[in-house]
Scaffold this motif. Sequence first.
Motif, PDB file in Angstrom:
ATOM      1  N   TRP A  33       0.815  -1.205   0.000  1.00 27.74           N
ATOM      2  CA  TRP A  33       0.000   0.000   0.000  1.00 27.74           C
ATOM      3  C   TRP A  33       0.858   1.268   0.000  1.00 27.74           C
ATOM      4  O   TRP A  33       0.434   2.324  -0.492  1.00 27.74           O
ATOM      5  N   GLN A  34       2.074   1.169   0.538  1.00 32.16           N
ATOM      6  CA  GLN A  34       2.912   2.358   0.692  1.00 32.16           C
ATOM      7  C   GLN A  34       3.303   2.983  -0.645  1.00 32.16           C
ATOM      8  O   GLN A  34       3.654   4.154  -0.706  1.00 32.16           O
ATOM      9  N   GLY A  35       3.254   2.206  -1.703  1.00 32.49           N
ATOM     10  CA  GLY A  35       3.570   2.767  -3.011  1.00 32.49           C
ATOM     11  C   GLY A  35       2.370   2.945  -3.910  1.00 32.49           C
ATOM     12  O   GLY A  35       2.533   3.160  -5.116  1.00 32.49           O
ATOM     13  N   LEU A  36       1.175   2.882  -3.343  1.00 31.59           N
ATOM     14  CA  LEU A  36      -0.025   2.856  -4.178  1.00 31.59           C
ATOM     15  C   LEU A  36      -0.993   4.014  -3.912  1.00 31.59           C
ATOM     16  O   LEU A  36      -2.172   3.924  -4.217  1.00 31.59           O
ATOM     17  N   THR A  37      -0.491   5.107  -3.361  1.00 34.23           N
ATOM     18  CA  THR A  37      -1.373   6.261  -3.112  1.00 34.23           C
ATOM     19  C   THR A  37      -1.982   6.783  -4.399  1.00 34.23           C
ATOM     20  O   THR A  37      -3.205   6.946  -4.519  1.00 34.23           O
ATOM     21  N   ASP A  38      -1.139   7.088  -5.386  1.00 29.60           N
ATOM     22  CA  ASP A  38      -1.658   7.621  -6.652  1.00 29.60           C
ATOM     23  C   ASP A  38      -2.523   6.588  -7.362  1.00 29.60           C
ATOM     24  O   ASP A  38      -3.544   6.933  -7.986  1.00 29.60           O
ATOM     25  N   TRP A  39      -2.111   5.319  -7.286  1.00 29.42           N
ATOM     26  CA  TRP A  39      -2.885   4.235  -7.898  1.00 29.42           C
ATOM     27  C   TRP A  39      -4.301   4.209  -7.343  1.00 29.42           C
ATOM     28  O   TRP A  39      -5.277   4.090  -8.086  1.00 29.42           O
ATOM     29  N   TYR A  40      -4.431   4.344  -6.019  1.00 34.62           N
ATOM     30  CA  TYR A  40      -5.752   4.301  -5.385  1.00 34.62           C
ATOM     31  C   TYR A  40      -6.574   5.540  -5.735  1.00 34.62           C
ATOM     32  O   TYR A  40      -7.763   5.436  -6.080  1.00 34.62           O
ATOM     33  N   LEU A  41      -5.964   6.716  -5.671  1.00 32.75           N
ATOM     34  CA  LEU A  41      -6.697   7.939  -5.969  1.00 32.75           C
ATOM     35  C   LEU A  41      -7.109   8.001  -7.443  1.00 32.75           C
ATOM     36  O   LEU A  41      -8.173   8.534  -7.777  1.00 32.75           O
ATOM     37  N   ASP A  42      -6.277   7.462  -8.324  1.00 36.29           N
ATOM     38  CA  ASP A  42      -6.668   7.366  -9.733  1.00 36.29           C
ATOM     39  C   ASP A  42      -7.870   6.431  -9.881  1.00 36.29           C
ATOM     40  O   ASP A  42      -8.781   6.692 -10.679  1.00 36.29           O
ATOM     41  N   ARG A  91     -11.175   5.719   9.823  1.00 36.17           N
ATOM     42  CA  ARG A  91      -9.780   6.021   9.513  1.00 36.17           C
ATOM     43  C   ARG A  91      -9.440   7.484   9.793  1.00 36.17           C
ATOM     44  O   ARG A  91      -8.384   7.794  10.342  1.00 36.17           O
ATOM     45  N   LEU A  92     -10.332   8.408   9.434  1.00 35.71           N
ATOM     46  CA  LEU A  92     -10.034   9.812   9.684  1.00 35.71           C
ATOM     47  C   LEU A  92      -9.937  10.087  11.182  1.00 35.71           C
ATOM     48  O   LEU A  92      -9.051  10.832  11.631  1.00 35.71           O
ATOM     49  N   ALA A  93     -10.830   9.476  11.976  1.00 34.05           N
ATOM     50  CA  ALA A  93     -10.776   9.648  13.435  1.00 34.05           C
ATOM     51  C   ALA A  93      -9.485   9.078  14.011  1.00 34.05           C
ATOM     52  O   ALA A  93      -8.940   9.607  14.988  1.00 34.05           O
ATOM     53  N   PHE A 108      -4.950   0.826   3.599  1.00 36.26           N
ATOM     54  CA  PHE A 108      -4.279   1.847   4.402  1.00 36.26           C
ATOM     55  C   PHE A 108      -4.545   1.571   5.879  1.00 36.26           C
ATOM     56  O   PHE A 108      -5.689   1.655   6.334  1.00 36.26           O
ATOM     57  N   PRO A 109      -3.521   1.228   6.656  1.00 39.05           N
ATOM     58  CA  PRO A 109      -3.730   0.789   8.044  1.00 39.05           C
ATOM     59  C   PRO A 109      -4.244   1.909   8.937  1.00 39.05           C
ATOM     60  O   PRO A 109      -4.192   3.091   8.582  1.00 39.05           O
ATOM     61  N   GLY A 110      -4.727   1.517  10.116  1.00 41.48           N
ATOM     62  CA  GLY A 110      -5.350   2.468  11.026  1.00 41.48           C
ATOM     63  C   GLY A 110      -4.374   3.267  11.856  1.00 41.48           C
ATOM     64  O   GLY A 110      -4.797   4.075  12.682  1.00 41.48           O
ATOM     65  N   SER A 111      -3.079   3.074  11.672  1.00 38.85           N
ATOM     66  CA  SER A 111      -2.082   3.838  12.416  1.00 38.85           C
ATOM     67  C   SER A 111      -0.853   4.012  11.547  1.00 38.85           C
ATOM     68  O   SER A 111      -0.720   3.378  10.497  1.00 38.85           O
ATOM     69  N   GLY A 112       0.063   4.861  11.983  1.00 42.22           N
ATOM     70  CA  GLY A 112       1.281   5.110  11.230  1.00 42.22           C
ATOM     71  C   GLY A 112       1.148   6.329  10.342  1.00 42.22           C
ATOM     72  O   GLY A 112       0.143   7.055  10.367  1.00 42.22           O
ATOM     73  N   GLU A 113       2.172   6.567   9.557  1.00 40.40           N
ATOM     74  CA  GLU A 113       2.203   7.724   8.667  1.00 40.40           C
ATOM     75  C   GLU A 113       1.408   7.428   7.398  1.00 40.40           C
ATOM     76  O   GLU A 113       1.780   6.562   6.606  1.00 40.40           O
ATOM     77  N   ILE A 114       0.329   8.158   7.209  1.00 40.71           N
ATOM     78  CA  ILE A 114      -0.531   7.987   6.046  1.00 40.71           C
ATOM     79  C   ILE A 114      -0.402   9.229   5.171  1.00 40.71           C
ATOM     80  O   ILE A 114      -0.438  10.358   5.681  1.00 40.71           O
ATOM     81  N   PRO A 115      -0.233   9.065   3.860  1.00 42.87           N
ATOM     82  CA  PRO A 115      -0.092  10.240   2.984  1.00 42.87           C
ATOM     83  C   PRO A 115      -1.238  11.228   3.146  1.00 42.87           C
ATOM     84  O   PRO A 115      -2.408  10.837   3.269  1.00 42.87           O
ATOM     85  N   GLY A 116      -0.907  12.517   3.130  1.00 40.24           N
ATOM     86  CA  GLY A 116      -1.920  13.552   3.308  1.00 40.24           C
ATOM     87  C   GLY A 116      -3.016  13.506   2.265  1.00 40.24           C
ATOM     88  O   GLY A 116      -4.175  13.824   2.552  1.00 40.24           O
ATOM     89  N   ALA A 117      -2.670  13.093   1.044  1.00 41.41           N
ATOM     90  CA  ALA A 117      -3.687  13.039  -0.011  1.00 41.41           C
ATOM     91  C   ALA A 117      -4.765  12.009   0.303  1.00 41.41           C
ATOM     92  O   ALA A 117      -5.930  12.188  -0.070  1.00 41.41           O
ATOM     93  N   ILE A 118      -4.378  10.941   1.001  1.00 42.15           N
ATOM     94  CA  ILE A 118      -5.353   9.915   1.378  1.00 42.15           C
ATOM     95  C   ILE A 118      -6.278  10.437   2.469  1.00 42.15           C
ATOM     96  O   ILE A 118      -7.506  10.253   2.400  1.00 42.15           O
TER      97      ILE A 118
END
Length: 503
Positions: free
Chosen positions: A366-375, A428-430, A395-405
């Motif tokens: 998932w760490q390399g698939l931000t743009d893939w998912y948003l596309d 996830r947002l909470a 995208f897991p419930g903790s850790g560093e998540i890209p801002g775009a997500i």
Amino acid sequence: MSGSWHQALDFNRAARNVHLEFTGDWYRDPWSWPEIAWVVAGDHALLLDRLEADGVHRVAKLEVPKENFGTRPAVVIPPLDRLVYQSLVDVASRSLIDGLPWWAYGWRLPRTAHEAGDYSPNSTEWRLYRNSLSQLAGRYSCGLVTDVVSFFASIPTERICEDAAATAGGRIGSRLAAMLRGWSEIPGRSGLPQRSSASAVLANRYLRPLDDTLEAISRRAAPSAKGATCLRWMDDVWIFGSDRGELRRGQVEIEGVVRDLGLDLGSGKTKVLEGASLVEAARSIEHSAVDVGLEEAPVDLEPLHTLLSRIALDPESAPHSSIRFAARRIRDKKLWREADPLIRVAWQMPHGADHIGRLLRDSGKWQGLTDWYLDYVSSPWGCFDWSIGQLGGMFPGSGEIPGAITQYFASVIPQHRELPLAAFAAHRLAAWRPNEARPVLRDAAKAAADPLERRCLVLALLQAGERRPLVRALLAEFPENRVTLRMLEDRGYRPLPVAADYV
């Protein structure tokens, strides 16, 4: 009156049966429906109120994708109604399905000791079904395979209500029929609620005329066999024999019985197979060669590669069972490099998004698939809220998540999308940005007209640190959320633990 319900129904057993459904449910609740365990362990007054009521609480509608971009019109039933429904069917289960033939697999009482509401595990049933299918395909020269189109949604409500009421009898039958009629009145949602073991028991009961016909056909098709050569997994049917013409004659008889039941046979999936094609079709369900290869030393990946190639060749029509099997084996064995063929075609198989999402999460891909998912979510392929939410589970419930997500899920919440996506985005947002989440969740919860969406938004608000007066006010508006409010009051409004698989 309430005392008689207590004597007749086993709420603890019903709760256990309902919890068994959660793993494969189309809607994965972030908090695993804690209301069910709470109401069973404490005061049963709310349950008894539902039993004395008429009709059903409001449901949340889902459009769940299936193969070839078809859709299953499904519902999410509020926790009290789900528990009441299961309790009523459990107590009547011996009357409903005690005589089910041995070759009908899944959602049944065990073949030896029969205790009401104590069902044979479906994992055991599936293993027995696969084994029987493989053996019969290797023993006979030809086989007929068929199924019923949109089976659960097509069952005539009044017929199943009359049968259930007459079989269960008394107040149990009357309350059960009232619930079924209530759900049938939901626009666009006919038949029995799907992904419910209570519904599956009633469906098995409804197919008894078909079972009689299947056994008669199989004895004609294989007269030297010691027993019937037919198999049924709910509405999926196989009959084996040595005479292709006899099987085709049987197909005509099956179609007549199915039509009498108010249903339609799936002509596109109805085939008579012979020789190698028969064995291949039967064993493609079993996938035994993959397991054998994975247990060898050294590991033989060729059978797994063959399965992945078959999925990738026609992803839009790939069976959900094959996607699930491949994804689970890759996860179990941590064969992360083997996930790539599934990722490349994931957009084209929305019906497999639940298993692809877990695979991407566990593998770390998932760490390399931000743009893939948003596309994906902005493309024509992202046409199912269910699939967007399930793939988002990478995208897991903790850790560093890209801002775009985080920005994307913050934008989803005010749109009041279908429950699987709305609940995932809220949770996830909470978890990721609680301070930013609170105002977004507050506004969305106040505007939510669906009780189950309101419930999820409020539970996410509580997780993000919201104060109890607003939580109380938001839940108190809908009677469907009365049990959630009472549970939170009993807990002192502490945030609920999140399901392990959801995190």
